[in-house]
Design a protein around this motif. Structure first.
Motif, short mmCIF file in Angstrom:
data_model
loop_
_atom_site.label_atom_id
_atom_site.label_comp_id
_atom_site.label_asym_id
_atom_site.label_seq_id
_atom_site.Cartn_x
_atom_site.Cartn_y
_atom_site.Cartn_z
N PRO A 84 2.55 7.65 -14.56
CA PRO A 84 2.14 8.68 -15.51
C PRO A 84 2.91 8.66 -16.83
O PRO A 84 2.42 9.16 -17.84
N LEU A 90 -3.48 8.29 -17.43
CA LEU A 90 -2.93 9.36 -16.58
C LEU A 90 -2.36 10.49 -17.44
O LEU A 90 -1.45 11.19 -17.01
N SER A 94 -7.04 13.03 -19.56
CA SER A 94 -7.86 12.32 -18.56
C SER A 94 -9.03 13.16 -18.13
O SER A 94 -8.91 14.37 -17.89
N TRP A 96 -10.17 13.25 -15.35
CA TRP A 96 -9.87 13.76 -14.01
C TRP A 96 -9.10 15.08 -14.07
O TRP A 96 -8.96 15.77 -13.07
N GLY A 103 -13.25 9.58 -17.33
CA GLY A 103 -12.28 9.46 -16.24
C GLY A 103 -12.87 8.50 -15.22
O GLY A 103 -13.75 8.88 -14.44
N GLU A 106 -9.27 4.14 -13.10
CA GLU A 106 -7.83 3.90 -13.18
C GLU A 106 -7.02 4.94 -12.40
O GLU A 106 -6.14 4.60 -11.60
N MET A 107 -7.30 6.23 -12.63
CA MET A 107 -6.53 7.26 -11.95
C MET A 107 -6.66 7.13 -10.42
O MET A 107 -5.64 7.05 -9.71
N TRP A 110 -4.76 4.19 -8.86
CA TRP A 110 -3.32 4.46 -8.74
C TRP A 110 -3.03 5.47 -7.63
O TRP A 110 -2.15 5.27 -6.79
N TRP A 133 -3.29 16.06 -8.54
CA TRP A 133 -4.51 15.31 -8.89
C TRP A 133 -5.62 15.55 -7.86
O TRP A 133 -6.79 15.72 -8.22
N HIS A 410 -2.82 -0.16 -12.19
CA HIS A 410 -3.02 0.99 -11.31
C HIS A 410 -3.27 0.58 -9.86
O HIS A 410 -2.75 1.16 -8.93
#
Ligand SMILES: [Zn+2]
Length: 671
Positions: A84, A90, A94, A96, A103, A106-107, A110, A133, A410
């Motif tokens: 992050p 992140l 984002s 997300w 979004g 990638e998030m 990870w 998250w 990620h």
């Protein structure tokens, strides 16, 4: 002793299924745990799905130790734990978090590894961050079941959500979180309500639909809702065709645009027919997976380290071991092998997973796990940023950089955690299987439900034996399955110090059924031979192997910082010693070519040039005509090569310890 192998790609020489060949009172051989029963303590396939020979234990039941624990702790202190602070995907903007902007993958790429890392290490800070998250994902669920950034919905793109499904499954395994099952049920009802044309319409999600399929089975095994099997069938039918021969002339002609030729897609898609086999129960789907594995390795995987060359896509004509594999491909191929191990029970998938984990994955990252690169190859003589390499993509692909390589940056997070989660598996007959070897302990229920703890003490893959100590509250009868790797030749088993006379077959399990008492000890000893593998389809080049480890030329390293920040620097890695050697092999006396030159117990982080726990010496000659092309090793010359250069000894170290490497050598004959 040294033996020469001809190149059959990663075959463990399976003779067929003959479970339960009796050898002595309490030790038998089996090619898989039985597929006629189901484990009573851990969630297994629910009928009508095919019974699971091996079942994943809930996350947290396996506690890694030794060098593997070091990898996980370095991850926490390194790139994965601090991503992050580094990744633009992140941040507060984002999708997300905002549920407004973009979004994508990638998030959750990870989070999948990061959260599992927290559960394995039982690290409250990681779990707290992961939960933030995950909470947002739960809160984003709409009345019809969709969740995540609305932009993905607009694009009809289900791919990023497939990754979140894996995250919430881990959360459930680790904590029993009551939100998970209803969340998944609502989401799968949303998917079931999609018109056919909107279910995996195209692009990555269509090629990767098998990830979604696995999550549907995960929930079905826990709730038994019949609509899930109908959805599973639809998802498989709407997923791209991974049953056709994985490489074929039509796809060859379209290699640049064929999503089937993208390395990461192959490492994921290859297993999907076997995933659906669980529902269709048509064993030919298992045969298809094995056939496709061999097809891809036969053309692009004629190299040590368990991977195939796909420096973005596989490219017809580019099978030299200098072509790299993407870091995403390394961890996804490991994940597929872990899944196939559970579905089939067959040890070959564990061998293939270990081969990547021990030989290819460590070199994808710096030893402190604070930076990574995009491509790792068996023959890689310069990790620079010049782009002077014959890869499909231009630009910087091999320098070590914590700030770059978007997907891999990620996705690398789940490699070691998932590996650690599959060291031990529950068996269909209420026993336990040591499936992948590494130092650890496991606590699990066996037999009628007794909780046992088994401590696995080993330096494997650097050491040659694995010691198990069984801790039980009362004597209890259960089956302990020990995988015998396909490369094993001379395996010895002892129970409480008493050697067993049985011949243990490579590729099988030694199954010990007995009344276990507290403190019982089992020792599995391998005596790996030094072996030379001839890659007949790659110019008769040769590689050196000892058990699960392949060996590379030791090349001097110069680490040169070119960017990043002081705490998060980016490095080029340049060679300071020659690389263009061929090995002098006397066909009449191959044993004379290589010798063991040094061994030491593995350091906490053994995957470095300095810490290499095993060192070999090999007879070699320089090959002046084998030159670099740009910053890349030239294509392998056809072997044998004649050289008038003086003969000398070179040092070989395990491939996983070498970030600059020559692991496929020409064979040399002296003039
Ligand atoms: Zn990647």
């Amino acid at each position: 002793m040294l033996t020469i192998l001809l190149c059959v790609p990663n075959s463990s020489g399976f003779p067929g299924r003959d479970e339960g060949k009796t050898m002595a009172a309490d030790v038998t051989l089996a090619l898989s745990p039985p597929s006629s029963s189901s484990n009573r303590h851990y969630v297994s396939n629910r009928p009508p799905l095919a019974p699971s020979p091996l079942v994943k234990l809930p996350i947290g039941t396996i506690e890694p130790s030794g060098w593997l624990l070091t990898q996980l702790r370095l991850m926490k202190d390194g790139l994965t734990g601090h991503l992050p602070e580094l990744s633009r995907f992140l941040q507060e903007d984002s999708g997300w978090i905002t549920m407004k902007g973009p979004g994508w993958e990638e998030m959750p790429y990870w989070l999948k590894g990061f959260a599992d890392l927290g559960y394995i290490l039982k690290d409250p800070a990681i779990i707290l961050t992961a939960n933030k998250w995950l909470d947002l994902a739960f809160q984003s669920q709409q009345p019809d079941g969709f969740f995540g950034p609305p932009e993905n919905r607009k694009k009809k793109d289900l791919w990023p959500n497939m990754l979140v499904l894996s995250c919430v499954q881990s959360l459930y395994e680790a904590s029993g979180d009551a939100r998970v099952r209803p969340f998944l049920t609502r989401y799968f009802r949303f998917e079931q309500g999609l018109p056919e044309a909107d279910l995996l319409p195209g692009s990555w999600q269509k090629l990767r639909g098998g990830e979604n399929l696995e999550s549907v089975y995960w929930l079905y095994n826990r709730t038994g809702e019949p609509f899930l099997l109908d959805l599973a069938r639809r998802i498989y039918e709407r997923t791209a065709d991974w049953e056709t021969d994985i490489v074929n002339p039509e796809r060859d002609a379209n290699w640049e645009i064929s999503g089937f030729y993208h390395g990461v897609n192959i490492t994921m898609g290859i297993r999907y027919p076997a995933v659906y086999y669980q529902q269709s129960r048509d064993r030919k789907r298992l045969d298809i997976v094995e056939k496709n594995y061999r097809l891809i390795m036969d053309q692009y995987g004629q190299q040590p380290g368990g991977m195939f060359g796909a420096d973005e896509n596989i490219r017809p004509g580019h099978g030299d071991p200098r072509q790299g594999a993407e870091t995403c491909s390394l961890v996804e191929f490991m994940n597929s092998h872990e899944a196939l191990l559970k579905i089939t029970g067959e040890t070959r998938w564990a061998d293939r997973c270990e081969e990547i984990a021990f030989n290819s994955l460590p070199a994808a990252m710096t030893a402190d796990l604070r930076a990574l690169h995009y491509l790792t190859a068996p023959n890689l003589i310069s990790c620079d940023r010049t782009g002077e390499h014959d890869f499909q993509n231009d630009g910087t692909l091999v320098s070590y950089d914590p700030w770059s390589y978007r997907c891999c940056q990620h996705n690398v997070a789940f490699g070691w955690p998932y590996f650690a989660e599959h060291l031990w598996l529950a068996t269909s007959d209420d026993g336990l299987a040591a499936a992948l070897y590494a130092p650890c302990a496991v606590k699990a229920r066996v037999g009628a439900g007794t909780e046992v703890r088994i401590i696995e003490d080993t330096d494997y893959p650097f050491g040659d034996r694995v010691d198990f100590t069984v801790e039980v509250p009362e004597s209890v009868r259960f089956a302990l399955y020990l995988r015998i790797p396909g490369w094993a030749k001379d395996v010895a088993l002892s129970i409480n110090g008493k050697g067993r006379p049985e011949a243990l077959q490579a590729g099988a399990y030694a199954v010990i059924r007995r009344e276990w008492k507290n403190g019982d000890r089992v020792r599995l000893s391998f005596s790996p031979r030094l072996e030379l593998k001839v890659w007949k389809k790659q110019k008769n080049s040769i590689s050196v192997r000892r058990g699960p480890l392949w060996f590379s030329l030791r090349i001097g390293e110069e680490w040169k910082r070119y960017g990043g920040t002081d705490p998060w620097p980016a490095y080029e890695l340049l060679p300071t010693t020659p690389w263009n050697y061929g090995l002098v092999i006397d066909p009449g006396d191959p044993a004379s070519a290589i010798r063991m030159a040094g061994r030491k117990p593995p350091a906490a982080q053994p995957f470095t040039l300095e810490a290499a726990p095993i060192m070999l010496k090999a007879r070699a000659r320089r090959l002046p005509e084998w030159k670099s092309e740009g910053r890349m090793a030239g294509l392998l010359p056809a072997s044998p090569v004649i050289s008038a250069e003086p003969e000398m000894e070179i040092t070989l170290i395990p491939m996983g310890c070498a970030r600059l490497r020559i692991a496929s050598f020409p064979q040399v004959i002296g003039k």
